[in-house]
Design a protein around this motif. Sequence first.
Motif, short mmCIF file in Angstrom:
data_model
loop_
_atom_site.label_atom_id
_atom_site.label_comp_id
_atom_site.label_asym_id
_atom_site.label_seq_id
_atom_site.Cartn_x
_atom_site.Cartn_y
_atom_site.Cartn_z
N VAL A 76 87.64 21.22 -23.31
CA VAL A 76 87.30 21.84 -22.03
C VAL A 76 88.56 22.33 -21.33
O VAL A 76 88.59 23.43 -20.75
CB VAL A 76 86.53 20.85 -21.15
N GLY A 80 89.18 26.20 -20.44
CA GLY A 80 89.41 26.59 -19.05
C GLY A 80 90.74 27.28 -18.86
O GLY A 80 90.86 28.26 -18.12
N MET A 102 88.53 20.97 -14.45
CA MET A 102 87.37 21.03 -15.32
C MET A 102 87.27 19.84 -16.26
O MET A 102 86.18 19.51 -16.74
CB MET A 102 87.42 22.32 -16.16
N GLN A 230 84.17 28.63 -11.69
CA GLN A 230 84.63 28.22 -13.02
C GLN A 230 84.90 26.72 -13.08
O GLN A 230 84.51 26.05 -14.04
CB GLN A 230 85.91 28.98 -13.40
N GLY A 234 82.67 24.11 -15.26
CA GLY A 234 83.34 23.38 -16.32
C GLY A 234 83.22 21.88 -16.17
O GLY A 234 82.94 21.17 -17.14
N LEU A 238 80.06 21.82 -18.56
CA LEU A 238 80.73 21.96 -19.86
C LEU A 238 81.37 20.66 -20.33
O LEU A 238 81.36 20.37 -21.53
CB LEU A 238 81.78 23.06 -19.78
N HIS A 239 81.96 19.88 -19.43
CA HIS A 239 82.60 18.63 -19.84
C HIS A 239 81.59 17.65 -20.46
O HIS A 239 81.82 17.14 -21.56
CB HIS A 239 83.34 18.00 -18.67
#
Length: 316
Positions: A76, A80, A102, A230, A234, A238-239
């Motif tokens: 991640v 990022g 992130m 973003q 993230g 996303l993490h």
Amino acid sequence: MLAVLGVTAPIFILIALGFLSVRGGLIDRGQIRGLGAFVINFALPALVLRALSERSLAEVLDGPYLLAYALASLAVFAGGLAVARWLRGQDLSASAILAMGMAVPNSGFIGYPIVAMVLGPTAALAMALGMLVENLLMIPLALVLAEIGQQSAASGRALVRETALRLLRNPMIAAIALGLLLSLLELRLPPLLFRVVDMLAGASAPVALFVIGGTLYGLRPRGMWADVGQTALGKLVLHPLALLLAFLLVPDIDPQLKVAGLLFASAPMMSIYPILGLRFGLEERCAASLVAATVLAFVTISTLIGVLGQAGYLQT
């Protein structure tokens, strides 16, 4: 849904209580900083020391979990960094700090209280393992890259030395080291000392949540929605997704640790994120991201707990 709210609502009520206490003048920001220092320097280290000293070294140093957590966090962070640096044209310092937001969750102030309510004692062990990755790998990596982006390579090397010295003086790192030593030697804290440690550990969750609420008061996003979007996406989406993929790739991880890891990864970025960004003139971006991610986390964490409950991984 009511069962999920039964887990998450007390967490965010305590956060709201801290926010409203500062807003209403019942407690000022200086006192909030003092409470935060108590949590960081005493309560959370006591919690980690208690968790590590009560387990064998084989239980504490869970290699597969550490590998999966590190791989997901690095993935991640790298993604990022690449998006911010090469797609959005940010400089290296801003890109590194954004990527850190992130990939590094608020394990102590938000992650631990939530996981403790969901899973109980497993939360402390997962927090200690996660903090090994966060404090020894992710945060130093981000700060070194951010410094290199502003100064020479020599200054970057100096920052590595400075970071190493700060880590050695960090009470959390000291607690992890002492806990690992006690675990290795199969020693237990004396009853009197254990009671002191236990009392300090018990204060960590409620005080931490109150502090994060008080810290949020006065922080407002100011036209930085691309960075905020973003970073929040993230960190909150996303993490945990990257960690889920890492768990699928790395075998032999305890199911309870998997659930704990996903919940920790779904927490917003650490509360000192704006402080770390201050050195590079990025405190307003970091503060805006922290506010947005913490507010959105109420929805994303509640959703994750609901999904995990429906899948049979926990009782909600």
